[in-house]
Write an enzyme that holds these catalytic residues in place. Structure first.
Site, PDB file in Angstrom:
ATOM      1  N   ARG A  13      29.491  36.718  50.208  1.00 27.21           N
ATOM      2  CA  ARG A  13      30.526  36.544  48.851  1.00 27.21           C
ATOM      3  C   ARG A  13      31.619  36.196  49.144  1.00 27.21           C
ATOM      4  O   ARG A  13      32.204  35.133  49.080  1.00 27.21           O
ATOM      5  CB  ARG A  13      30.450  38.032  48.218  1.00 27.21           C
ATOM      6  CG  ARG A  13      30.827  37.676  46.823  1.00 27.21           C
ATOM      7  CD  ARG A  13      32.470  37.737  46.487  1.00 27.21           C
ATOM      8  NE  ARG A  13      32.916  38.956  47.052  1.00 27.21           N
ATOM      9  CZ  ARG A  13      34.342  39.055  47.081  1.00 27.21           C
ATOM     10  NH1 ARG A  13      35.158  37.929  46.664  1.00 27.21           N
ATOM     11  NH2 ARG A  13      34.879  40.159  47.626  1.00 27.21           N
ATOM     12  N   ASP A  14      32.664  37.027  49.868  1.00 28.72           N
ATOM     13  CA  ASP A  14      34.052  36.745  50.053  1.00 28.72           C
ATOM     14  C   ASP A  14      33.961  35.479  51.053  1.00 28.72           C
ATOM     15  O   ASP A  14      34.906  34.672  51.009  1.00 28.72           O
ATOM     16  CB  ASP A  14      34.780  37.965  50.514  1.00 28.72           C
ATOM     17  CG  ASP A  14      36.241  37.848  50.252  1.00 28.72           C
ATOM     18  OD1 ASP A  14      36.905  36.707  50.009  1.00 28.72           O
ATOM     19  OD2 ASP A  14      36.714  38.855  50.434  1.00 28.72           O
ATOM     20  N   HIS A 207      42.191  40.936  54.968  1.00 28.89           N
ATOM     21  CA  HIS A 207      42.055  39.781  55.350  1.00 28.89           C
ATOM     22  C   HIS A 207      42.915  39.383  56.811  1.00 28.89           C
ATOM     23  O   HIS A 207      44.067  40.374  56.606  1.00 28.89           O
ATOM     24  CB  HIS A 207      42.389  38.905  54.290  1.00 28.89           C
ATOM     25  CG  HIS A 207      41.488  38.702  53.209  1.00 28.89           C
ATOM     26  ND1 HIS A 207      40.528  37.449  53.250  1.00 28.89           N
ATOM     27  CD2 HIS A 207      40.994  39.372  52.235  1.00 28.89           C
ATOM     28  CE1 HIS A 207      39.675  37.684  52.351  1.00 28.89           C
ATOM     29  NE2 HIS A 207      39.774  38.775  51.757  1.00 28.89           N
ATOM     30  N   CYS A 238      40.122  34.248  49.017  1.00 28.82           N
ATOM     31  CA  CYS A 238      39.960  33.948  47.727  1.00 28.82           C
ATOM     32  C   CYS A 238      40.443  32.552  47.068  1.00 28.82           C
ATOM     33  O   CYS A 238      41.721  32.159  47.663  1.00 28.82           O
ATOM     34  CB  CYS A 238      40.953  35.056  47.001  1.00 28.82           C
ATOM     35  SG  CYS A 238      41.057  35.164  45.384  1.00 28.82           S
ATOM     36  N   ASN A 247      38.287  37.159  55.794  1.00 31.52           N
ATOM     37  CA  ASN A 247      38.182  38.737  56.132  1.00 31.52           C
ATOM     38  C   ASN A 247      38.416  38.784  57.701  1.00 31.52           C
ATOM     39  O   ASN A 247      38.150  37.823  58.547  1.00 31.52           O
ATOM     40  CB  ASN A 247      37.044  39.077  55.606  1.00 31.52           C
ATOM     41  CG  ASN A 247      36.670  38.998  53.947  1.00 31.52           C
ATOM     42  OD1 ASN A 247      36.318  37.843  53.433  1.00 31.52           O
ATOM     43  ND2 ASN A 247      37.203  40.217  53.614  1.00 31.52           N
TER      44      ASN A 247
HETATM   45  N1  COA Z   1      29.758  34.661  34.392  1.00 29.63           N
HETATM   46  C1  COA Z   1      29.500  33.331  34.004  1.00 29.63           C
HETATM   47  N2  COA Z   1      30.159  32.731  32.840  1.00 29.63           N
HETATM   48  C2  COA Z   1      31.144  33.585  32.500  1.00 29.63           C
HETATM   49  C3  COA Z   1      31.641  34.784  32.988  1.00 29.63           C
HETATM   50  C4  COA Z   1      30.542  35.439  34.070  1.00 29.63           C
HETATM   51  N3  COA Z   1      30.919  36.595  34.496  1.00 29.63           N
HETATM   52  N4  COA Z   1      32.536  35.333  32.108  1.00 29.63           N
HETATM   53  C5  COA Z   1      32.909  34.558  31.296  1.00 29.63           C
HETATM   54  N5  COA Z   1      32.131  33.242  31.550  1.00 29.63           N
HETATM   55  C6  COA Z   1      32.231  32.227  30.855  1.00 29.63           C
HETATM   56  C7  COA Z   1      32.111  32.157  29.416  1.00 29.63           C
HETATM   57  O1  COA Z   1      30.745  32.381  28.995  1.00 29.63           O
HETATM   58  C8  COA Z   1      32.869  30.915  28.962  1.00 29.63           C
HETATM   59  O2  COA Z   1      31.912  29.863  28.932  1.00 29.63           O
HETATM   60  P1  COA Z   1      32.061  28.628  27.905  1.00 29.63           P
HETATM   61  O3  COA Z   1      33.399  27.957  28.343  1.00 29.63           O
HETATM   62  O4  COA Z   1      30.878  27.834  28.356  1.00 29.63           O
HETATM   63  O5  COA Z   1      31.782  29.093  26.467  1.00 29.63           O
HETATM   64  C9  COA Z   1      33.868  30.991  29.778  1.00 29.63           C
HETATM   65  O6  COA Z   1      33.340  31.469  30.990  1.00 29.63           O
HETATM   66  C10 COA Z   1      35.098  31.384  29.468  1.00 29.63           C
HETATM   67  O7  COA Z   1      34.906  32.794  29.276  1.00 29.63           O
HETATM   68  P2  COA Z   1      36.039  33.890  28.903  1.00 29.63           P
HETATM   69  O8  COA Z   1      35.500  35.419  28.571  1.00 29.63           O
HETATM   70  O9  COA Z   1      37.346  33.338  28.004  1.00 29.63           O
HETATM   71  O10 COA Z   1      36.641  34.012  30.517  1.00 29.63           O
HETATM   72  P3  COA Z   1      38.076  33.406  31.166  1.00 29.63           P
HETATM   73  O11 COA Z   1      38.077  32.015  30.957  1.00 29.63           O
HETATM   74  O12 COA Z   1      39.036  34.403  30.751  1.00 29.63           O
HETATM   75  O13 COA Z   1      37.280  34.004  32.657  1.00 29.63           O
HETATM   76  C11 COA Z   1      36.535  35.279  34.410  1.00 29.63           C
HETATM   77  C12 COA Z   1      37.350  35.226  32.977  1.00 29.63           C
HETATM   78  C13 COA Z   1      36.495  36.585  34.996  1.00 29.63           C
HETATM   79  C14 COA Z   1      35.165  34.863  33.830  1.00 29.63           C
HETATM   80  C15 COA Z   1      37.033  34.069  35.334  1.00 29.63           C
HETATM   81  O14 COA Z   1      38.251  34.187  35.386  1.00 29.63           O
HETATM   82  C16 COA Z   1      36.254  34.206  36.556  1.00 29.63           C
HETATM   83  O15 COA Z   1      35.151  33.868  36.794  1.00 29.63           O
HETATM   84  N6  COA Z   1      37.139  34.497  37.776  1.00 29.63           N
HETATM   85  C17 COA Z   1      36.477  34.612  39.012  1.00 29.63           C
HETATM   86  C18 COA Z   1      37.471  35.281  39.999  1.00 29.63           C
HETATM   87  C19 COA Z   1      36.817  35.247  41.191  1.00 29.63           C
HETATM   88  O16 COA Z   1      35.901  35.417  41.602  1.00 29.63           O
HETATM   89  N7  COA Z   1      37.759  35.599  42.390  1.00 29.63           N
HETATM   90  C20 COA Z   1      37.286  36.026  43.517  1.00 29.63           C
HETATM   91  C21 COA Z   1      36.745  37.422  43.742  1.00 29.63           C
HETATM   92  S1  COA Z   1      37.852  38.647  43.461  1.00 29.63           S
HETATM   93 ZN    ZN Z   2      38.622  39.572  50.061  1.00 33.88          ZN
END
Ligand code: COA
Ligand code: ZN
Length: 298
Positions: A13-14, A207, A238, A247
């Site tokens: 994952r990470d 990390h 990240c 990491n």
């Molecule tokens: N899995 C898949 N799709 C997701 C989702 C999830 N967990 N959460 C939201 N979405 C989709 C929604 O369905 C929506 O899709 P659409 O544009 O097709 O309608 C879109 O994402 C926006 O949804 P919203 O609820 O407004 O989310 P957001 O844009 O505020 O994003 C996160 C929030 C958390 C989903 C997003 O910021 C994210 O995935 N971040 C990942 C960060 C990460 O993994 N970092 C490394 C590890 S810490």
């Molecule tokens: Zn990390």
């Protein structure tokens, strides 16, 4: 008596989420299979986040469906919101790791949430995980520093850990997402978090961005944290942290701990072989020190 330290492998994952290489589902499954052969008992095998935000994790449901499950091995699904938690449960994750965030600016960029929002989201998601009968852990991202906002007050991290404890989280990982911690700040933060959340089990996630990673592991263990995240080969980072690097490498942590008489249950030579395999499939060198130098005594 030999003291045990448990390592949570976060490479799939990470490790892979920010790597320039695009591994196929079958290559990811081979990585996971090799890690199971190394003796890994808990691993983050994927995340359930927006595929637009982190394209490398878009196929996590397929990965979970393809894992050749082994008795006693827990595959953790990472999630940051309710949709992610539901997707991880549906995909067959054995445990959910929910990401809370200690920094305001990083939180907005990484997950569109403030620290408070991430705690509220966790409170909403925890009952779903408990109803599914799965263990729930939480990581507190950027606990030692936010790449945009700078230093994080220890009380903010403590407050988030207290919210996690109230939500019924069993284990909290203090995560140095951008690699800015030092051994003394690790001990101080662990002590602080224990004051706020005395009932949660603590885990540490480092990390090695500024070469303090292994020293931080030693400090965490001195502070009696005995669950450590690490990534085979030392890959990772990240995508929302500028200049993020990997990491701490699992094999480097295992070497250090086993030299000092701790037991990890992991096979060092197989980890080194897996790091070597990773270099081939990723098509670039990995940071691992043990891969270059080998174990000692050999
Ligand atoms: N899995 C898949 N799709 C997701 C989702 C999830 N967990 N959460 C939201 N979405 C989709 C929604 O369905 C929506 O899709 P659409 O544009 O097709 O309608 C879109 O994402 C926006 O949804 P919203 O609820 O407004 O989310 P957001 O844009 O505020 O994003 C996160 C929030 C958390 C989903 C997003 O910021 C994210 O995935 N971040 C990942 C960060 C990460 O993994 N970092 C490394 C590890 S810490
Ligand atoms: Zn990390």
């Amino acid at each position: 008596m030999t003291k045990r330290v448990d390592i949570v492998e976060v490479g799939p994952r990470d490790g892979l989420q920010n790597d320039p290489a695009d591994l196929s589902v079958s290559q990811k499954l081979e990585f996971i299979e090799r890690l199971q052969d190394c003796g890994v008992k808990r691993m983050e095998s994927g995340s359930f986040v927006s595929p637009k935000a982190v394209p490398k994790m878009a196929e996590s449901a397929e990965v979970f469906a393809g894992i050749a499950r082994r008795e006693g091995v827990r595959h953790i699904g990472l999630a940051l919101n309710e949709k992610g938690v539901r997707r991880a449960i549906d995909a067959g994750a054995d445990e959910i790791n929910f990401v809370m965030v200690a920094g305001e600016a990083f939180g907005q960029r990484n997950q569109g949430m403030s620290p408070q929002d991430s705690a509220d989201e966790l409170a909403q998601c925890a009952p779903l995980v408990h109803q599914a009968g799965l263990p729930l852990s939480a990581s507190i991202a950027v606990a030692f520093g936010d790449p945009y906002d700078g230093l994080i007050a220890k009380g903010v991290v403590g407050g988030l850990a207290a919210r996690a404890q109230r939500a019924g989280v069993a284990e909290v990982a203090i995560a140095d997402t951008i690699g800015v911690a030092d051994p003394w700040s690790v001990e101080a933060l662990v002590d602080e978090v224990r004051l706020y959340a005395p009932d949660v089990y603590l885990r540490a996630h480092f990390h090695d961005t500024r070469n303090t990673g292994l020293a931080n592991v030693a400090a965490a263990i001195r502070a009696e944290v005995d669950v450590i995240d690490a990534s085979c080969g030392g890959i990772g980072g990240c995508p929302f942290a500028p200049k993020a690097t990997g990491n701490i490498a699992t094999e480097d942590v295992v070497y250090m701990l086993e030299r000092a008489g701790f037991e990890t249950g992991l096979d060092l030579s197989k980890l080194i072989e897996t790091a070597c395999w990773l270099e081939r499939v990723l098509k670039h060198p990995v940071p691992s020190a043990l891969l270059k130098a080998g174990a000692f005594p050999s």
